[in-house]
Design a protein around this motif. Structure first.
Motif, PDB file in Angstrom:
ATOM      1  N   GLY A  46       0.813  -1.214   0.000  1.00 35.67           N
ATOM      2  CA  GLY A  46       0.000   0.000   0.000  1.00 35.67           C
ATOM      3  C   GLY A  46       0.845   1.262   0.000  1.00 35.67           C
ATOM      4  N   THR A  47       1.905   1.254   0.793  1.00 37.40           N
ATOM      5  CA  THR A  47       2.794   2.418   0.839  1.00 37.40           C
ATOM      6  C   THR A  47       3.527   2.578  -0.479  1.00 37.40           C
ATOM      7  N   SER A  48       4.033   1.490  -1.042  1.00 38.31           N
ATOM      8  CA  SER A  48       4.751   1.602  -2.314  1.00 38.31           C
ATOM      9  C   SER A  48       3.808   2.007  -3.441  1.00 38.31           C
ATOM     10  N   MET A  49       2.565   1.540  -3.426  1.00 41.11           N
ATOM     11  CA  MET A  49       1.602   1.938  -4.448  1.00 41.11           C
ATOM     12  C   MET A  49       1.375   3.448  -4.394  1.00 41.11           C
ATOM     13  N   LEU A  50       1.213   3.994  -3.206  1.00 43.95           N
ATOM     14  CA  LEU A  50       1.025   5.428  -3.052  1.00 43.95           C
ATOM     15  C   LEU A  50       2.247   6.199  -3.552  1.00 43.95           C
ATOM     16  N   LEU A  51       3.438   5.751  -3.182  1.00 42.19           N
ATOM     17  CA  LEU A  51       4.647   6.455  -3.597  1.00 42.19           C
ATOM     18  C   LEU A  51       4.863   6.368  -5.106  1.00 42.19           C
ATOM     19  N   TYR A  52       4.634   5.206  -5.702  1.00 45.48           N
ATOM     20  CA  TYR A  52       4.784   5.089  -7.153  1.00 45.48           C
ATOM     21  C   TYR A  52       3.782   5.984  -7.885  1.00 45.48           C
ATOM     22  N   ALA A  53       2.558   6.071  -7.389  1.00 45.92           N
ATOM     23  CA  ALA A  53       1.568   6.946  -8.017  1.00 45.92           C
ATOM     24  C   ALA A  53       1.977   8.410  -7.893  1.00 45.92           C
ATOM     25  N   ALA A 117       3.054   1.255  -9.883  1.00 44.23           N
ATOM     26  CA  ALA A 117       1.891   1.474  -9.017  1.00 44.23           C
ATOM     27  C   ALA A 117       0.792   0.471  -9.341  1.00 44.23           C
ATOM     28  N   LEU A 118       0.592   0.206 -10.629  1.00 43.16           N
ATOM     29  CA  LEU A 118      -0.422  -0.769 -11.025  1.00 43.16           C
ATOM     30  C   LEU A 118      -0.056  -2.175 -10.563  1.00 43.16           C
TER      31      LEU A 118
END
Length: 128
Positions: A46-53, A117-118
């Motif tokens: 979840g944290t990496s998804m937010l940062l990549y986005a 992110a995807l």
């Protein structure tokens, strides 16, 4: 390739550090953010998804700014070798070498960050 690694792995490393910070702050305040997130893997994804986005958004906005002003900004990972006139890096071998396209540029960074992110989102949902 140094820029590619920063785009691909920078947010993942930052996600690990942010998850460790959340864990330590939760310990001090008597809560467990890892349990609240559903486990350590879910917290990291979840944290990496937010940062990549967020990285994709920043790269896309920078690319749009370059197109609106008509002047590409120097790539921060190649400041001494970046041509101000075009998004190319002078040839490596000598004066007769043709310039090579600079990779990654901001559009490449936005696409790569959005793809990461995807992938993080799909892994978080259990689709991968």
């Amino acid at each position: 390739m140094r820029g590619f690694g920063a785009i691909a792995f920078g947010p993942a490393v930052a996600a690990v550090l942010m998850a460790a910070l959340a864990q330590s702050l939760g310990y001090w305040h008597g809560t467990d953010p890892v349990v609240a997130a559903g486990g350590p893997v879910q917290l990291l994804l979840g944290t990496s998804m937010l940062l990549y986005a967020l990285f994709a958004l920043v790269h896309l906005l920078h690319w749009i700014g370059d197109r609106l002003t008509g002047q590409p900004t120097p790539l921060w990972w190649l400041p001494e070798r970046m041509s101000r006139d075009e998004q190319t890096v002078p040839g490596i071998g000598g004066a007769g070498d043709a310039p090579v396209p600079a990779f990654p540029n901001h559009l490449d960074g936005a696409a790569l960050s959005l793809a990461m992110a995807l992938v993080s989102r799909l892994a978080l949902q259990g689709a991968i």
